[in-house]
Write a protein that holds these residues in place. Structure first.
Motif, short mmCIF file in Angstrom:
data_model
loop_
_atom_site.label_atom_id
_atom_site.label_comp_id
_atom_site.label_asym_id
_atom_site.label_seq_id
_atom_site.Cartn_x
_atom_site.Cartn_y
_atom_site.Cartn_z
N TRP A 353 -4.30 -8.10 9.16
CA TRP A 353 -4.00 -8.95 8.06
C TRP A 353 -4.67 -8.55 6.56
N ASP A 354 -5.01 -7.13 6.52
CA ASP A 354 -5.52 -6.35 5.37
C ASP A 354 -4.17 -6.24 4.38
N ILE A 355 -4.46 -6.67 2.90
CA ILE A 355 -3.37 -6.81 2.10
C ILE A 355 -2.85 -5.45 1.95
N LYS A 356 -3.71 -4.47 1.95
CA LYS A 356 -3.35 -2.90 1.73
C LYS A 356 -2.25 -2.50 2.71
N GLU A 357 -2.59 -2.87 4.04
CA GLU A 357 -1.63 -2.42 5.08
C GLU A 357 -0.23 -3.15 4.87
N SER A 358 -0.33 -4.25 4.41
CA SER A 358 0.98 -5.27 4.23
C SER A 358 1.65 -4.68 2.99
N VAL A 359 1.13 -4.49 2.13
CA VAL A 359 1.69 -3.78 0.97
C VAL A 359 2.29 -2.42 1.24
N ARG A 360 1.85 -1.48 1.97
CA ARG A 360 2.37 -0.36 2.38
C ARG A 360 3.64 -0.69 3.24
N LYS A 361 3.40 -1.48 4.06
CA LYS A 361 4.86 -2.17 4.94
C LYS A 361 6.01 -2.51 3.91
N LEU A 362 5.56 -3.47 3.10
CA LEU A 362 6.40 -3.71 2.00
C LEU A 362 6.90 -2.59 1.41
N GLU A 363 6.21 -1.72 0.76
CA GLU A 363 6.64 -0.48 0.12
C GLU A 363 7.55 0.29 0.82
N ARG A 364 7.39 0.44 2.29
CA ARG A 364 8.32 1.10 3.07
C ARG A 364 9.85 0.41 3.15
N LEU A 365 9.59 -0.88 3.20
CA LEU A 365 10.82 -1.84 3.32
C LEU A 365 11.70 -1.41 2.06
N TYR A 366 11.06 -1.56 0.97
CA TYR A 366 11.49 -1.30 -0.40
C TYR A 366 12.36 -0.04 -0.55
N LEU A 367 11.49 0.98 -0.24
CA LEU A 367 12.20 2.24 -0.28
C LEU A 367 13.26 2.71 0.69
N GLU A 368 13.02 2.31 2.07
CA GLU A 368 14.12 2.55 2.99
C GLU A 368 15.47 1.54 2.38
N ARG A 369 15.44 0.48 2.13
CA ARG A 369 16.64 -0.16 1.51
C ARG A 369 17.31 0.25 0.23
N TYR A 370 16.43 0.50 -0.52
CA TYR A 370 16.75 1.42 -1.89
C TYR A 370 17.64 2.96 -1.60
N GLU A 371 16.80 3.47 -0.73
CA GLU A 371 17.59 4.88 -0.44
C GLU A 371 18.87 4.82 0.48
N THR A 372 18.73 3.60 1.33
CA THR A 372 20.07 3.40 2.19
C THR A 372 21.15 2.94 1.32
N TRP A 373 20.80 2.02 0.34
CA TRP A 373 22.06 1.61 -0.42
C TRP A 373 22.37 2.66 -1.56
N ASN A 374 21.59 3.33 -2.13
CA ASN A 374 22.31 4.54 -2.97
C ASN A 374 22.70 5.66 -2.29
N HIS A 375 22.57 5.58 -1.15
CA HIS A 375 23.20 6.79 -0.52
C HIS A 375 24.63 6.57 0.23
N GLU A 376 24.83 5.20 0.12
CA GLU A 376 26.33 4.57 0.80
C GLU A 376 27.34 4.86 -0.16
#
Length: 376
Positions: A353-376
Motif C-alpha cells: 500500500w506504499d504510494i510510491k509503489e502504486s505510482v510506479r505501477k500507474l506510470e508503467r500503465l500510462y507508458l504501456e498504453r501510450y506506447e501501444t497506441w502510438n505504435h499502432e
C-alpha cells in the motif's frame, strides 16, 4: 514529455482527492507534464497550498464563471451549462495525451470530445453497485470506452469482478490506493500532540477519518461512541473531515449531550499525526470502494472496528475487526476489548500500500498504453 491531465471534482480532503494529491506528488515529472483540472474550488483545502508549493498546475473551472456561487435559479442553470463549456474549452486547449478522470466525470469527457487519440483512464473509487444504479453515467462511461482507448482502475479484485459483468475485463486493472508509509514513522509523542489540541492526556480517544456524508454513517458512529462513553466515562471522539452533513452530526452530538467529548478537525494535512493521538478507531460506512483512511488507521497501529461491507482485501493489520452494522453495543464492547488488550500490531504486506509503489505501477500503465497506441 507526455501530457497528463487528472480530472476531479475538486480538492476537498476525501479519499479520491487525497489519492490524486499523492499521485501528483510522487509521479515522475521528468516524464509527465501534469495538469489537474477541477470543477469546484475549495480555497480552505490544505491540498491547494500543498500542490501550489509542489509547483503542480491546478485549474478550477468555476473560477472562470462569474456567478458560480449564486443560488439564483437562472444563474444555477447557466452555471451548469457553463461548466460543460469550460471543460470542453480547456480540455481541447491543453490537448492532453492521457486523461485520468475520477468520481464519475465521464459526462464531461463525452461532451468535450477530446482529440481521437487521447488515452483515457478512469478510477472507480466507490462501490460499483452505486455506479450501476446510475444508468446515465454508465451510458456515458460505455460511450468513452467505445470511442477512446480506455483503462479502468479497480481498487480491489472483487470490484474488478463486479465490473467485469458490464465492462470487458481486458479494460480493467487492479491498483491499490496508496499512502505515504514513511509519514507513519518517527512521529511526535502522543501526549505532545494531545496537548496541542487540548485533549486530556488520559482520555480514551477514539477517532474517525472521513467526509461528513450520509454514506459514512456518522449517525451510527455516534451511537457506538455513546455506548463507549457509558462504559468508559473518560472517552473522547475525534472526527477528522468536513462535508454537508456536519450540521446534522453536531445536532445529534447536542441531543446526546456529548458536546464536551466530540472534537471536529476539518481539512487536515497532518492526518498521520492526528491518528497517533488516538487509542482506537471506528469506521462504520454503509458502502466503500477501498478507503485510504482505513489503510492510514492501520498504518498508525490502531485497533479498529469497521463495517463488514468493506472488502477484507484492505486488511493489513491484525488489529482490525469487521462487524455487521446495527448493534452499537457490540461495536463498543469489541473496540474497548481490542484497546485494553494492548496487542502488538502485526502487519501483513503493508508495503503493498506504499504510494510510491502504486505510482510506479500507474506510470508503467500510462507508458504501456501510450506506447501501444502510438505504435499502432
Amino acid at each position: 514529455m507526455i501530457k497528463l491531465m487528472h480530472f476531479i471534482h475538486g480538492f476537498n480532503t476525501g479519499g479520491a482527492e487525497t489519492l490524486v494529491k499523492n499521485y501528483m506528488t510522487h509521479i515522475d515529472h521528468s516524464v509527465f507534464d501534469v495538469t489537474v483540472l477541477c470543477i469546484e474550488h475549495f480555497p480552505d483545502s490544505p491540498y491547494e497550498d500543498y500542490l501550489k508549493r509542489q509547483g503542480i498546475k491546478v485549474i478550477y473551472l468555476c473560477d472562470n464563471i462569474k456567478h458560480f456561487d449564486s443560488r439564483r435559479l437562472d444563474h444555477r442553470i447557466l452555471n451548469h451549462i457553463e461548466i460543460y463549456l469550460q471543460a470542453r474549452k480547456l480540455i481541447r486547449e491543453i490537448s492532453p495525451d492521457i486523461i485520468h478522470f475520477h468520481l464519475a466525470l465521464q459526462n464531461y469527457i463525452r461532451f468535450a470530445k477530446p482529440k481521437k487519440n487521447t488515452i483515457m483512464f478512469y478510477t472507480q473509487h466507490f462501490d460499483f453497485s452505486r455506479m450501476i444504479e446510475d444508468r446515465i453515467q454508465m451510458r456515458h462511461l460505455k460511450w468513452v470506452i467505445s470511442h477512446y482507448p480506455t483503462e479502468i482502475i479497480a481498487l480491489h479484485s472483487q470490484m474488478k469482478k463486479e465490473m467485469s459483468h458490464l465492462i470487458s475485463p481486458q479494460y480493467i486493472e487492479v491498483l491499490n490506493n496508496g499512502i505515504d508509509i514513511d509519514q507513519y514513522q518517527n512521529l511526535s509523542s502522543k501526549s505532545e500532540k494531545r496537548k496541542a489540541f487540548h485533549i486530556d492526556e488520559n482520555a480514551l480517544l477514539i477517532v474517525h477519518v472521513g467526509r461528513f456524508d450520509k454514506i459514512k454513517n456518522h449517525d451510527f458512529l455516534l451511537d457506538v461512541f455513546n455506548d463507549i462513553k457509558k462504559k468508559r466515562p473518560s472517552a473522547s471522539l475525534l472526527l477528522i473531515g468536513s462535508g454537508t452533513e456536519e450540521k446534522a452530526i453536531l445536532d445529534k452530538v447536542k441531543r446526546l449531550h456529548l458536546e464536551d467529548d466530540v472534537h471536529i478537525l476539518s481539512n487536515r494535512d497532518d492526518v498521520n499525526e492526528c491518528l497517533q493521538m488516538a487509542d482506537g478507531a471506528i469506521f462504520p460506512s454503509f458502502s466503500e470502494g477501498m478507503p485510504i483512511s482505513l489503510v492510514e488507521m492501520q498504518a498508525a497501529g490502531l485497533p479498529i472496528v469497521a463495517s463488514d461491507v468493506i472488502s477484507e482485501e484492505i486488511k493489513v493489520s491484525n488489529l482490525i475487526t469487521f462487524l455487521p452494522l446495527g448493534n452499537a453495543a457490540q461495536w463498543a464492547d469489541t473496540l474497548i476489548d481490542h484497546i485494553e488488550r494492548r496487542e502488538e500490531v502485526i502487519y501483513d504486506h503493508l508495503e503493498d500500500w506504499d504510494i510510491k509503489e502504486s505510482v510506479r505501477k500507474l506510470e508503467r500503465l500510462y507508458l504501456e498504453r501510450y506506447e501501444t497506441w502510438n505504435h499502432e
